[in-house]
Scaffold this active site. Structure first.
Site, PDB file in Angstrom:
ATOM      1  N   CYS B  86       0.818  -1.214   0.000  1.00 25.24           N
ATOM      2  CA  CYS B  86       0.000   0.000   0.000  1.00 25.24           C
ATOM      3  C   CYS B  86       0.852   1.265   0.000  1.00 25.24           C
ATOM      4  O   CYS B  86       0.337   2.370  -0.177  1.00 25.24           O
ATOM      5  CB  CYS B  86      -0.940   0.035   1.196  1.00 25.24           C
ATOM      6  SG  CYS B  86      -1.552  -1.580   1.642  1.00 25.24           S
ATOM      7  N   HIS B 335      -9.101   3.459  -1.173  1.00 26.00           N
ATOM      8  CA  HIS B 335      -7.739   2.939  -1.111  1.00 26.00           C
ATOM      9  C   HIS B 335      -7.421   2.081  -2.317  1.00 26.00           C
ATOM     10  O   HIS B 335      -7.368   0.838  -2.223  1.00 26.00           O
ATOM     11  CB  HIS B 335      -7.575   2.144   0.193  1.00 26.00           C
ATOM     12  CG  HIS B 335      -6.189   1.621   0.415  1.00 26.00           C
ATOM     13  ND1 HIS B 335      -5.040   2.278   0.017  1.00 26.00           N
ATOM     14  CD2 HIS B 335      -5.760   0.469   0.999  1.00 26.00           C
ATOM     15  CE1 HIS B 335      -3.985   1.560   0.335  1.00 26.00           C
ATOM     16  NE2 HIS B 335      -4.379   0.459   0.941  1.00 26.00           N
TER      17      HIS B 335
END
Lengths: 356, 389
Positions: B86, B335
């Site tokens: 991420c 996200h």
């Protein structure tokens, strides 16, 4: 992604109310399984809004169910089987990939040999497609009465979530020109290329689901919004003009989402949601809901029926009920079939579905 | 070594887009970034590109960077795909900064993109778990929410943090996201709704977990001394830091903190010559609500163990002592794994330029901003400190 748009513009006399429904009948198998049985077996029941569903018995299939529904429709219409000039059979998951099943039905109900028959399949909009074809048949003057029968008992691999919502049921309509209980004031169809999120390749036993939610939603909304808004434009109607709106019932939640997006209110849709009691009946779904609405509706009320088939397309009909709806007594209603039930457990369900 | 400035930023809306793939998304963000350079820039001036992408779905695992620069018409320039889960585009940005600091390049592109909503849910679960230790976490049955759930439970046990505190983070971030036209979710929520929503991995409910999103973000950087040629409002990179931690949770001495974040933050503050209290606005990595509470502590916004107190006292709201995630954070803004890092840069640049959209999200007078981007359960982390000119 290439999108090919083919629009079928319905034209002809039947749009002015000269063609419509003379009679109808349903058949729903008496066996039911509750969502709790799935939870016992799998820990989850993956069909939102469905409480229980109908299960075809070991010796039942779309053809046997179609014959029962057809006989009920003939009885309601008050005609003789020998009056029928056309039998159109629809099923998204028929027992044969190649064999005229409409012939089996036609012969079983006692219709004459001089008759037009055809099988409609390959999507959950086969039922409405067959109905539109039957309307064309009668409107064009090819015959006086057409029988449209949609029957489905789809099945999928038991470990797949799509299997949870699949139910069983059949519905038949007699289409004619006179003594109509409801006429069709307008139709529209839409077709665009989308990879079917719900599909089965030739030779495959089980229905499959891509389970890509955002893509399925995108296709569903695009098709429905295009189809229904064009129908409204043609017949100069808006959501408030309808007492009821019937949409494709894959579960108890999606039709409501679609309806609200199109401008309908929950009370126009909730009474149509038969899937909560019988599950997803594929190509018969919209038409069984139409039948249950016709059991309860009043003269001059309007019903919208809009089906959806993955891959993808939609047929929409704007239906107006006539005074004749109140004349009929003494026929088996959808409610009668819903009340006649016997619960089975998951093991019996598997046996009926030939899973074990 | 040269100093670095950001001269343009662009970002797509984060969300579910059935009709856009990685190519469409990346091009969209790139075009917005080019147009954001207010005195104009010829794309051909970009000399190098670093692009973050995890590769969810496996659509373009090999030569991703080549595909990306090809799509934006810059084939020919050196390009590298950066992958740190991420934190991919956060690290891509850091690489771009270092390329300029070293003097090798004058103008560099840093960005990220991810397409996550075109695969079935059960396949997606697999891809979401690839950032933990494969042998000892993933194949032992650990899921991504599961890992953070363990951190949450420990934090609750050690410091008395409550489920309500986690829900407060969700409420704040949804409130901010509701005012962000680029956010995945633009609806507020209540504490009751968050607390009573379906449990994903105790104590984390669906409202404690960030969504699965599609999206892309791009930043264009250049040598600070050349910035005024391109824009009157360059934003300078005052400092940055990065770090790693033991990959698996069970190897860590204390998993109520992310060592990678602590190290990254320390480096960044030292380079920028500031302290935590000097930060005016921050975008932190709230993949789960507990991650934001832990971030408050790791970034020095409060003492260790007092993260819950900070959210409870409203200090991290817009208008509070230290506004955190005015964009809505990962929780509400979304996200898309590869795009999140430079998405945070996008937000801070807009805040420091006084250009936040909608205006109600603008942190007034912000001069120093911080971005905090974490990979997976903390295996990697990168912090950037940006400063208004």
């Amino acid at each position: 992604m290439v999108q090919l748009l083919f629009t079928y513009l319905g034209e002809g006399d039947f749009m002015e109310g000269k063609c419509g429904i003379v009679g109808y009948g349903v058949y729903i198998p008496r066996f039911r399984i509750k969502s709790e049985e799935y939870v016992k077996a799998w820990g989850i029941f993956a069909a939102p809004g469905v409480k229980e569903k109908a299960v075809a018995g070991f010796d039942e299939d779309p053809i046997t169910m179609a014959i029962e529904a057809s006989m009920n429709a003939i009885n309601y219409a008050g005609i003789d089987a020998t009056d029928i000039n056309c039998v159109y059979f629809a099923s998204s998951h028929p027992p044969y990939a190649e064999k005229l099943m409409s012939s089996t039905i036609s012969t079983a109900i006692g219709a004459p040999s001089n008759i037009a028959t055809s099988d409609f399949t390959s999507s959950t909009k086969a039922g409405t497609a067959a109905m539109l074809a039957a309307l064309d048949f009668v409107a064009s003057g090819r015959g006086d009465f057409a029988l449209v029968v949609a029957a489905d008992s789809p099945y999928a691999d038991f470990k797949d979530f799509i299997e949870h919502r699949l139910g069983s049921g059949a519905v038949a309509f007699i289409i004619g020109k006179e003594d109509l209980i409801a006429f069709i004031e307008g139709i529209h169809s839409v077709s665009m290329e989308f990879f079917g999120e719900r599909f089965r390749k030739s030779g495959e036993k089980f229905l499959r689901d891509l389970a890509i939610r955002s893509y399925a939603k995108y296709a569903l909304n695009k098709i429905y919004i295009t189809c229904v808004s064009e129908l409204f434009r043609k017949v100069n109607r808006k959501p408030d003009d309808y007492k009821y709106a019937v949409f494709q019932q894959f579960d108890g939640r999606t039709p409501l989402e679609v309806a609200l997006r199109l401008g309908f209110k929950p009370e126009q849709v909730t009474p149509t949601l038969l899937c909560t009691k019988i599950g997803d009946t594929g190509s018969a779904s919209c038409l069984i809901s139409l039948a249950s609405i016709l059991d309860a509706v009043n003269p001059n009320e309007r019903i919208l029926v809009a089906s959806y088939g993955a891959g993808a397309g939609s047929d929409a009909l704007s239906i107006v009920v006539t005074e004749n709806i109140k004349k009929k007594k003494d026929f088996l209603t959808v409610g009668d079939y819903l009340e006649d039930k016997e619960y089975v457990d998951y093991l019996t369900y598997l046996k009926f579905k030939r899973g074990i | 070594m040269y100093k670095v400035a950001i001269i343009g930023v662009g970002q797509t809306r984060f969300g579910e887009f059935a009709d856009k793939g990685v190519k469409e998304l990346f091009v969209e963000a790139f075009l917005e970034a080019i147009n954001d350079v207010d005195k104009g820039i010829d794309p051909k001036e970009i000399e190098e590109a670093y692009i973050g992408n995890l590769g969810v779905g496996g659509i373009q695992l090999g030569n991703f960077s080549s595909m990306a620069v090809d799509q934006i018409g810059l084939h020919g320039i050196p390009a590298t795909r950066v992958e740190n889960a991420c934190a991919s585009s956060g690290f891509a940005f850091r690489s771009a900064v270092m390329a300029i600091m070293s003097g090798v390049c004058d103008v560099v592109l840093a960005g990220g993109v991810e397409k996550m909503t075109d695969i079935p849910r059960d396949k997606l679960r697999y891809w979401l778990g690839v950032s933990g230790d494969t042998e000892w976490e993933r194949l032992a049955g650990m899921t991504f929410p599961g890992v953070y759930a363990l951190m949450a439970l420990r934090h609750m046990h050690q410091y008395g943090t409550k489920r309500e505190h986690l829900a407060m983070v969700a409420v704040k971030n949804h409130k901010n996201g509701a005012q962000n036209p680029k956010a995945h979710f633009q609806r507020e929520t209540t504490l009751e709704r968050a607390l009573n929503s379906p449990m994903v991995a105790y104590p984390l409910t669906i409202f404690d977990c960030c969504p699965v999103s599609d999206g892309a973000s791009v930043a264009i950087l250049c040598r600070a001394d050349l910035a005024k040629k391109y824009t009157d409002t360059p934003i300078y990179v005052a400092g940055f830091g990065a770090g790693t931690d033991r990959l698996s949770l069970f190897e860590r001495e204390d998993f109520t903190t992310l060592m990678s974040s602590v190290l990254a933050a320390k480096q960044a503050y030292k380079m920028a010559g500031i302290e935590p209290k000097d930060v005016d606005v921050a975008e932190v990595h709230d993949c789960f609500t507990i991650a934001e509470i832990i971030a408050y502590e790791d970034l020095g916004f409060c003492k260790k163990g007092e993260g819950a107190k900070l959210i409870e006292e409203g200090e991290t709201e817009i208008g509070g002592r230290i506004p955190v995630n005015p964009s809505g954070g990962l929780k509400a803004k979304g996200h898309p794994i590869g795009a999140t890092g430079t998405g945070q840069i996008y937000e801070i640049v807009k805040q420091l330029r006084d250009e936040a959209e909608k205006r109600s999200r603008q942190v007034s007078g912000a001069e120093i901003g911080l971005t905090h981007n974490v990979g997976g359960s903390g295996g990697t982390a990168v912090v950037h400190i940006l400063r208004r000119g």
